[in-house]
Design a protein around this motif. Structure first.
Motif, mmCIF file in Angstrom:
data_model
loop_
_atom_site.group_PDB
_atom_site.id
_atom_site.type_symbol
_atom_site.label_atom_id
_atom_site.label_comp_id
_atom_site.label_asym_id
_atom_site.label_seq_id
_atom_site.Cartn_x
_atom_site.Cartn_y
_atom_site.Cartn_z
ATOM 1 N N GLY A 27 0.793 -1.224 0.000
ATOM 2 C CA GLY A 27 0.000 0.000 0.000
ATOM 3 C C GLY A 27 0.821 1.268 0.000
ATOM 4 N N SER A 28 2.130 1.143 0.120
ATOM 5 C CA SER A 28 2.977 2.329 0.153
ATOM 6 C C SER A 28 3.335 2.776 -1.254
ATOM 7 C CB SER A 28 4.261 2.039 0.942
ATOM 8 O OG SER A 28 5.133 1.218 0.172
ATOM 9 N N ASN A 29 3.805 4.022 -1.351
ATOM 10 C CA ASN A 29 4.269 4.558 -2.628
ATOM 11 C C ASN A 29 5.783 4.701 -2.655
ATOM 12 O OD1 ASN A 29 1.657 4.887 -3.791
ATOM 13 N ND2 ASN A 29 1.366 6.723 -2.526
ATOM 14 N N GLY A 30 6.444 3.979 -1.782
ATOM 15 C CA GLY A 30 7.894 4.030 -1.722
ATOM 16 C C GLY A 30 8.533 3.517 -2.996
ATOM 17 N N ARG A 31 9.775 3.911 -3.197
ATOM 18 C CA ARG A 31 10.476 3.560 -4.439
ATOM 19 C C ARG A 31 10.586 2.055 -4.622
ATOM 20 N NH1 ARG A 31 16.552 5.682 -6.131
ATOM 21 N NH2 ARG A 31 16.661 4.577 -8.145
ATOM 22 N N CYS A 32 10.958 1.351 -3.573
ATOM 23 C CA CYS A 32 11.134 -0.108 -3.688
ATOM 24 C C CYS A 32 9.805 -0.801 -3.989
ATOM 25 C CB CYS A 32 11.749 -0.662 -2.410
ATOM 26 S SG CYS A 32 13.482 -0.224 -2.190
ATOM 27 N N ALA A 33 8.750 -0.374 -3.278
ATOM 28 C CA ALA A 33 7.440 -0.998 -3.484
ATOM 29 C C ALA A 33 6.944 -0.770 -4.903
ATOM 30 C CB ALA A 33 6.435 -0.454 -2.464
ATOM 31 N N MET A 34 7.094 0.448 -5.402
ATOM 32 C CA MET A 34 6.603 0.739 -6.744
ATOM 33 C C MET A 34 7.472 0.064 -7.809
ATOM 34 S SD MET A 34 3.964 2.245 -5.884
ATOM 35 C CE MET A 34 3.350 2.499 -7.545
ATOM 36 N N ARG A 35 8.762 -0.021 -7.554
ATOM 37 C CA ARG A 35 9.637 -0.714 -8.497
ATOM 38 C C ARG A 35 9.260 -2.181 -8.586
ATOM 39 N NH1 ARG A 35 12.023 -1.668 -13.034
ATOM 40 N NH2 ARG A 35 13.975 -2.836 -12.897
ATOM 41 N N TRP A 36 8.931 -2.793 -7.445
ATOM 42 C CA TRP A 36 8.529 -4.197 -7.466
ATOM 43 C C TRP A 36 7.227 -4.378 -8.252
ATOM 44 C CZ3 TRP A 36 10.455 -8.710 -7.291
ATOM 45 C CH2 TRP A 36 9.661 -9.838 -7.040
ATOM 46 N N LEU A 37 6.265 -3.488 -8.052
ATOM 47 C CA LEU A 37 5.026 -3.572 -8.822
ATOM 48 C C LEU A 37 5.304 -3.429 -10.321
ATOM 49 C CD1 LEU A 37 2.229 -1.623 -6.910
ATOM 50 C CD2 LEU A 37 2.482 -4.090 -7.205
ATOM 51 N N ASP A 38 6.209 -2.516 -10.674
ATOM 52 C CA ASP A 38 6.543 -2.337 -12.086
ATOM 53 C C ASP A 38 7.149 -3.610 -12.672
ATOM 54 O OD1 ASP A 38 5.649 0.262 -12.072
ATOM 55 O OD2 ASP A 38 7.641 1.154 -11.830
ATOM 56 N N ARG A 39 8.010 -4.255 -11.904
ATOM 57 C CA ARG A 39 8.645 -5.479 -12.402
ATOM 58 C C ARG A 39 7.627 -6.607 -12.539
ATOM 59 N NH1 ARG A 39 13.715 -7.003 -8.951
ATOM 60 N NH2 ARG A 39 14.154 -8.352 -10.748
ATOM 61 N N GLN A 40 6.708 -6.682 -11.601
ATOM 62 C CA GLN A 40 5.665 -7.707 -11.688
ATOM 63 C C GLN A 40 4.734 -7.437 -12.879
ATOM 64 O OE1 GLN A 40 4.730 -10.473 -9.181
ATOM 65 N NE2 GLN A 40 6.951 -10.285 -9.110
ATOM 66 N N ALA A 41 4.398 -6.178 -13.097
ATOM 67 C CA ALA A 41 3.550 -5.831 -14.239
ATOM 68 C C ALA A 41 4.268 -6.124 -15.555
ATOM 69 C CB ALA A 41 3.150 -4.357 -14.169
ATOM 70 N N ALA A 42 5.586 -5.859 -15.595
ATOM 71 C CA ALA A 42 6.357 -6.164 -16.794
ATOM 72 C C ALA A 42 6.411 -7.666 -17.040
ATOM 73 C CB ALA A 42 7.768 -5.586 -16.668
ATOM 74 N N LEU A 43 6.501 -8.444 -15.969
ATOM 75 C CA LEU A 43 6.467 -9.898 -16.111
ATOM 76 C C LEU A 43 5.129 -10.339 -16.706
ATOM 77 C CD1 LEU A 43 7.614 -12.755 -15.605
ATOM 78 C CD2 LEU A 43 6.659 -12.617 -13.288
ATOM 79 N N ALA A 44 4.053 -9.755 -16.217
ATOM 80 C CA ALA A 44 2.735 -10.090 -16.763
ATOM 81 C C ALA A 44 2.671 -9.774 -18.256
ATOM 82 C CB ALA A 44 1.643 -9.331 -16.001
#
Length: 279
Positions: free
Chosen positions: A228-245
């Motif tokens: 639920g955070s907007n921190g750099r690490c959290a958002m980077r992980w979401l970006d990588r997961q979305a790219a995997l999808a």
């Protein structure tokens, strides 16, 4: 609860429910009971198979180092040993995401759907040099730490601490007796060290499989944990997961307010992904 022998290794297996088959495979150093919050949501309409990889949970130690193809064949071997020959939905958490994707690519006729639960991502993995040396070092370290009594003294405490750090929703719900049974011996320590030593090898092998073996035409879901955070690490992980999808042509979902252990923080998100597939 039972044991089946696959590749010469006795594997601990738990089968519950009825209906189309769903296989749940947990991440590094995790055990079958880490899916306990998901199983009741699936068992009324799915035959749910949980198994411990070699050196994990109650399974015997590994006979050989892990590979992507080897873990895919292990899933098939578990299903064969249970007499479950039809297509299965395969669900992999963390490093087991590599394994279930490899299963789908190598066993397309046996795959009904693929779900990656906060799966490991290595976009440009290359296998390091000296795999035999790394394997021997992992085995030696495990033996030395076990002989020194590290698992007996610190195993359950380490397990509890890592689960707390990997969640947003509290501590470790696993029963004390099961945690002691699994983590006070050197079995899980050695299994985790071995899988970790060969992590990049497995990741690089999967990248090669993607070039040679297409995914079958089945539903694929990438379910990412997000605290639920907007921190750099959290958002980077979401970006990588979305790219995997995107890379897999998969549906992408984020389990909000969830840490890495999505099956503990948000079991309903895992169940919805399974039940929403065409298994």
């Amino acid at each position: 609860m039972a044991f089946v022998r696959v590749g010469g290794v006795p594997l601990h297996v738990v089968v519950e429910g009825s209906g189309p088959v769903c296989v749940l495979s947990a991440g590094l150093a995790m055990s079958w009971y880490d899916w306990d919050r998901v199983v009741p949501l699936l068992a009324p309409s799915r035959t749910v198979v949980r198994f411990d990889r070699p050196g994990h949970g109650l399974s015997a130690p590994a006979a050989v180092p892990p590979t992507a193809a080897g873990e895919a064949h292990r899933i098939a071997g578990v299903l064969d040993a249970l007499g479950l020959t039809g297509p299965a939905t395969v669900v992999g958490h963390s490093i087991a995401g590599f394994h279930v994707e490899a299963f789908a690519r190598l066993q397309p006729a046996r795959t009904a759907a693929v779900i990656l639960v906060d799966g490991s991502v290595e976009e440009h993995a290359r296998a390091p040099a000296a795999p035999a040396l790394r394997t021997a070092a992992a085995r030696t370290l495990g033996s030395v730490l076990t002989a020194a009594g590290a698992p007996a003294a610190l195993g359950p405490l380490t397990r509890r601490a890592l689960v707390r750090l990997s969640r947003t929703g509290g501590g470790d719900p696993a029963p004390d007796a099961l945690v002691r049974r699994c983590y006070r011996t050197g079995r899980v320590l050695r299994g985790a060290l071995l899988e970790n030593a060969r992590y990049l090898d497995v990741a690089a092998e999967l990248l090669a499989l993607r070039e040679r073996h297409p995914l079958p035409d089945v539903p694929v879901t990438v379910l990412a944990g997000h605290d639920g955070s907007n921190g750099r690490c959290a958002m980077r992980w979401l970006d990588r997961q979305a790219a995997l999808a995107d890379r897999l042509g998969a549906r992408f979902e984020a389990a909000e307010r969830s840490g890495h252990l999505v099956m503990l923080d948000d079991p309903w998100s895992v169940a919805r992904a399974v039940l929403g597939s065409h298994a």
